[in-house]
Design an enzyme around this catalytic site. Structure first.
Site, PDB file in Angstrom:
ATOM      1  N   THR A 186       0.852  -1.197   0.000  1.00 42.35           N
ATOM      2  CA  THR A 186       0.000   0.000   0.000  1.00 42.35           C
ATOM      3  C   THR A 186       0.887   1.246   0.000  1.00 42.35           C
ATOM      4  O   THR A 186       2.061   1.174   0.358  1.00 42.35           O
ATOM      5  CB  THR A 186      -0.925   0.039   1.224  1.00 42.35           C
ATOM      6  OG1 THR A 186      -0.104  -0.044   2.383  1.00 42.35           O
ATOM      7  CG2 THR A 186      -1.916  -1.084   1.216  1.00 42.35           C
ATOM      8  N   GLU A 331      -6.229  -3.329  -0.745  1.00 51.04           N
ATOM      9  CA  GLU A 331      -6.662  -4.465   0.078  1.00 51.04           C
ATOM     10  C   GLU A 331      -7.864  -5.194  -0.522  1.00 51.04           C
ATOM     11  O   GLU A 331      -8.289  -6.225  -0.019  1.00 51.04           O
ATOM     12  CB  GLU A 331      -7.026  -3.979   1.488  1.00 51.04           C
ATOM     13  CG  GLU A 331      -5.833  -3.566   2.342  1.00 51.04           C
ATOM     14  CD  GLU A 331      -5.431  -2.095   2.164  1.00 51.04           C
ATOM     15  OE1 GLU A 331      -5.802  -1.497   1.138  1.00 51.04           O
ATOM     16  OE2 GLU A 331      -4.755  -1.566   3.063  1.00 51.04           O
ATOM     17  N   LYS A 443     -14.983  17.555  11.228  1.00 49.29           N
ATOM     18  CA  LYS A 443     -16.190  17.536  12.055  1.00 49.29           C
ATOM     19  C   LYS A 443     -16.324  18.906  12.686  1.00 49.29           C
ATOM     20  O   LYS A 443     -15.515  19.301  13.515  1.00 49.29           O
ATOM     21  CB  LYS A 443     -16.057  16.454  13.126  1.00 49.29           C
ATOM     22  CG  LYS A 443     -17.363  15.784  13.439  1.00 49.29           C
ATOM     23  CD  LYS A 443     -17.143  14.603  14.339  1.00 49.29           C
ATOM     24  CE  LYS A 443     -18.436  13.820  14.473  1.00 49.29           C
ATOM     25  NZ  LYS A 443     -18.311  12.716  15.423  1.00 49.29           N
ATOM     26  N   TRP A 448     -20.509  16.343  10.317  1.00 47.17           N
ATOM     27  CA  TRP A 448     -19.500  16.027   9.306  1.00 47.17           C
ATOM     28  C   TRP A 448     -19.534  17.041   8.165  1.00 47.17           C
ATOM     29  O   TRP A 448     -20.606  17.474   7.751  1.00 47.17           O
ATOM     30  CB  TRP A 448     -19.777  14.665   8.657  1.00 47.17           C
ATOM     31  CG  TRP A 448     -19.718  13.471   9.549  1.00 47.17           C
ATOM     32  CD1 TRP A 448     -20.782  12.752  10.001  1.00 47.17           C
ATOM     33  CD2 TRP A 448     -18.561  12.822  10.056  1.00 47.17           C
ATOM     34  NE1 TRP A 448     -20.360  11.711  10.764  1.00 47.17           N
ATOM     35  CE2 TRP A 448     -18.992  11.726  10.815  1.00 47.17           C
ATOM     36  CE3 TRP A 448     -17.194  13.074   9.950  1.00 47.17           C
ATOM     37  CZ2 TRP A 448     -18.115  10.869  11.463  1.00 47.17           C
ATOM     38  CZ3 TRP A 448     -16.315  12.215  10.589  1.00 47.17           C
ATOM     39  CH2 TRP A 448     -16.776  11.134  11.338  1.00 47.17           C
TER      40      TRP A 448
HETATM   41  P1  AMP Z   1      -5.251   2.562  -2.571  1.00 49.01           P
HETATM   42  O1  AMP Z   1      -5.170   1.356  -1.730  1.00 49.01           O
HETATM   43  O2  AMP Z   1      -3.951   3.304  -2.668  1.00 49.01           O
HETATM   44  O3  AMP Z   1      -5.848   2.268  -3.895  1.00 49.01           O
HETATM   45  O4  AMP Z   1      -6.197   3.593  -1.883  1.00 49.01           O
HETATM   46  C1  AMP Z   1      -7.517   3.244  -1.556  1.00 49.01           C
HETATM   47  C2  AMP Z   1      -8.224   4.460  -1.072  1.00 49.01           C
HETATM   48  O5  AMP Z   1      -8.345   5.423  -2.121  1.00 49.01           O
HETATM   49  C3  AMP Z   1      -9.619   4.205  -0.635  1.00 49.01           C
HETATM   50  O6  AMP Z   1      -9.689   3.694   0.682  1.00 49.01           O
HETATM   51  C4  AMP Z   1     -10.236   5.587  -0.742  1.00 49.01           C
HETATM   52  O7  AMP Z   1      -9.899   6.384   0.374  1.00 49.01           O
HETATM   53  C5  AMP Z   1      -9.538   6.143  -1.961  1.00 49.01           C
HETATM   54  N1  AMP Z   1     -10.377   5.960  -3.142  1.00 49.01           N
HETATM   55  C6  AMP Z   1     -10.318   5.007  -4.079  1.00 49.01           C
HETATM   56  N2  AMP Z   1     -11.246   5.203  -5.027  1.00 49.01           N
HETATM   57  C7  AMP Z   1     -11.945   6.297  -4.672  1.00 49.01           C
HETATM   58  C8  AMP Z   1     -13.051   7.014  -5.222  1.00 49.01           C
HETATM   59  N3  AMP Z   1     -13.622   6.657  -6.361  1.00 49.01           N
HETATM   60  N4  AMP Z   1     -13.492   8.095  -4.553  1.00 49.01           N
HETATM   61  C9  AMP Z   1     -12.925   8.493  -3.397  1.00 49.01           C
HETATM   62  N5  AMP Z   1     -11.881   7.872  -2.845  1.00 49.01           N
HETATM   63  C10 AMP Z   1     -11.392   6.781  -3.459  1.00 49.01           C
END
Ligand code: AMP
Length: 546
Positions: A186, A331, A443, A448
């Protein structure tokens, strides 16, 4: 009583075998690091994947040993996807945008035995190779005659020399479908990175699901351009779904700028493209002033971070391209939700449809989700109630590679859920909308405020190139939002004009207290805004009203 069906493990080798047998003449086109275009077929991918498997056998790389890549989207990378995993090893795709020290840490943590890299990344390898004692073989993904002699890297071979003399026939081994197939760390904005370790079963199930009509809708009639990198969660699984369906694959190589992406789309008849919003912003910024249109592109999947409604509008209204908003995580292999309308929504006025399309979408079969409050109580699906988003399913992690403890939480029924760290609403039709990251929530007075909403409004202003909303401590309200803004080149907008732009677009109390103009917003290795860093940069900032 058990069913009387054949018990065949779901293995990644079966995807490439299927592609070879049933659509072997389907095309795979890549822009190479050298700048030229490489063209071949799915049968060629299969043949050379088998050669990769032989090369690994020849080096006595063991079952489940890790083989790493630091590479762009291209045909050699695709061969490694199938050759490494198909032969029972674990493909470890590394993000080249990470700091070299982090790369060395990851290579050592994964215990990579072989590392294959595109020549673009030679300087990274030169910086890290002496710190990675477990790597037995460095493979430069280039022709034999392009391998430089003075790199200082011992055990360096060109990819073509490495696989070139290997036999092209190979019997893929058959093993438990739960065997590890690939891994991806990640982004690691805090602490050390953690790796999701995918299995053959999770990957093939995800490949099936990704191709469904209400998911990415991938077919043999598509020509797909995954701009989303193959080093970021297996390019959202597209290489596997393309092998499964027989879609043409078009790889952009290092060319992710608007001009390169546009040319690839037009030259190769791309019908479908996938990537993060920043890539599409670059594409739209290139197309508009040049008066360009698409001749074949029909759909684009946008995910990884929230897709601004203005972008959905531009694709649909200016170019006739359908935007599918997607949400997922490393994940989750990564797909969790895709935003497609249901039959009953087709008659809604455009504005109503738009309200749905800007959400992150509906759960895919295979991903169960719910939103919960601080006490773990499930929140109603009314489109208004916020909660922490939890997921579970066969392509969701159960724990991290070499991880201590479990990331999962148990609910009152004893079921294990993965907490996504996202805060979301779910409406009565099952459309999930991310409102924030739980660590990034604002918040104010107990209510929110969605930083995503605040950012979306800012970027809809014609003078704004990028916006990031963060919360700032406030004596009365606890926190108030401010928005950091990067202006477009040569564009002008004042703080007052931008704040006035929010009037009527959101509740009055949700309008940010201030606008801070910045030269750039810090971006992480996967192209996302690094709010932690932005907060650090603005740590001495004081709200004007306090
Ligand atoms: P990653 O593991 O680097 O792909 O990051 C995942 C995170 O990216 C998610 O938990 C979200 O916080 C953010 N994320 C992924 N897709 C979206 C989306 N379409 N809109 C908003 N946040 C997103």
């Amino acid at each position: 009583m058990l069913g009387l069906m054949q018990d065949q493990p779901l293995l990644i080798s079966s995807l490439i075998d299927f592609a070879d047998k049933h659509h072997g003449d389907g095309e795979v086109v890549s822009r190479r690091v050298e700048g030229d275009i490489h063209r071949y077929t799915w049968s060629d991918v299969a043949r050379r994947s088998r050669q990769v498997a032989h090369a690994l056998d020849g080096m006595k790389i063991g079952f489940s040993d890790r083989v790493a890549t630091i590479a762009w989207n291209g045909y050699r990378h695709l061969e490694l996807y199938f050759g490494v995993s198909g032969s029972g090893r674990v493909l470890h795709t590394i993000n080249p945008r990470l700091h070299p020290e982090q790369i060395a840490w990851i290579v050592n943590h994964a215990e990579d035995q072989v590392l294959c890299f595109d020549m673009t990344f030679l300087p990274i390898i030169q910086a890290v190779h002496s710190k990675c004692p477990i790597v037995k073989q460095w493979v430069a993904m280039c022709d034999a005659d392009k391998l430089p002699t003075d790199t200082g890297i011992p055990n360096l071979v060109s990819y073509e020399a490495w696989i070139g003399s290997q036999s092209i026939s190979y019997q893929w081994p058959v093993f438990d479908e739960n065997t590890a197939s690939s891994m991806c760390y990640t982004s690691g904005t805090t602490g050390n990175p953690k790796a999701a370790l995918y299995s053959h079963r999770s990957t093939t199930l995800h490949a099936y699901a990704a191709a469904l009509p209400d998911v990415m809708c991938i077919s043999a009639r598509d020509a797909i351009l995954p701009v989303v990198p193959m080093f970021h969660v297996n390019a959202w699984g597209i290489p596997y779904s393309a092998a499964l369906t027989g879609a043409k694959l078009v790889f952009p190589g290092p060319g992710m700028d608007g001009k390169s992406v546009y040319e690839m789309i037009e030259n190769e008849g791309v019908t479908y493209a996938a990537g993060v919003p920043t890539v599409w912003q670059m594409l739209l910024t290139y197309m508009k002033p040049n008066g360009l249109k698409f001749s074949t592109l029909k759909r684009t999947v946008i995910g990884g971070s929230a897709c601004p409604p203005a972008m959905i509008d531009a694709f649909r209204d200016d170019y006739g391209v359908e935007v599918l908003h997607a949400w997922g995580m490393t994940e989750l292999s990564p797909l969790g939700t895709l935003c497609t309308l249901k039959n009953k929504h087709l008659k809604l006025p455009k504005e109503e449809q738009m309200k749905l399309l800007m959400k992150q979408g509906r759960a895919i079969y295979g991903v169960d989700m719910k939103i919960v409050n601080d006490a773990g109580g499930e929140q109603p699906h009314d489109g208004k109630s916020y909660g922490d988003l939890l997921v579970r399913g066969p392509w969701v992690v159960s724990s991290y590679y070499k991880g201590e403890g479990s990331p999962l939480v148990k609910d009152k029924d004893g079921l294990d859920w993965f907490p996504t760290g996202d805060v979301a609403t779910i409406d009565a039709d099952g459309f999930m909308q991310i409102t924030d990251r739980s660590k990034d929530v604002i918040k104010s007075g107990g209510e929110w405020i969605s930083s995503i909403d605040i950012e979306n409004i800012a970027v809809a202003h014609p003078a704004v190139a990028m916006a990031a909303c963060i919360g700032v401590a406030h004596p009365k309200w606890d926190e108030r939002p401010i928005v950091a803004v990067v202006k477009k080149p040569d564009a002008q907008v004042s703080r007052e004009e931008l704040l006035a732009f929010y009037e009527g677009k959101t509740a009055k109390w949700q309008i940010p207290d201030d606008v801070v103009f910045v030269d750039a917003i810090p971006i992480g290795a996967t192209g996302k805004m690094l709010k932690t860093k932005l907060r650090e940069q603005l740590k001495d900032y004081k709200l004007p009203t306090v």
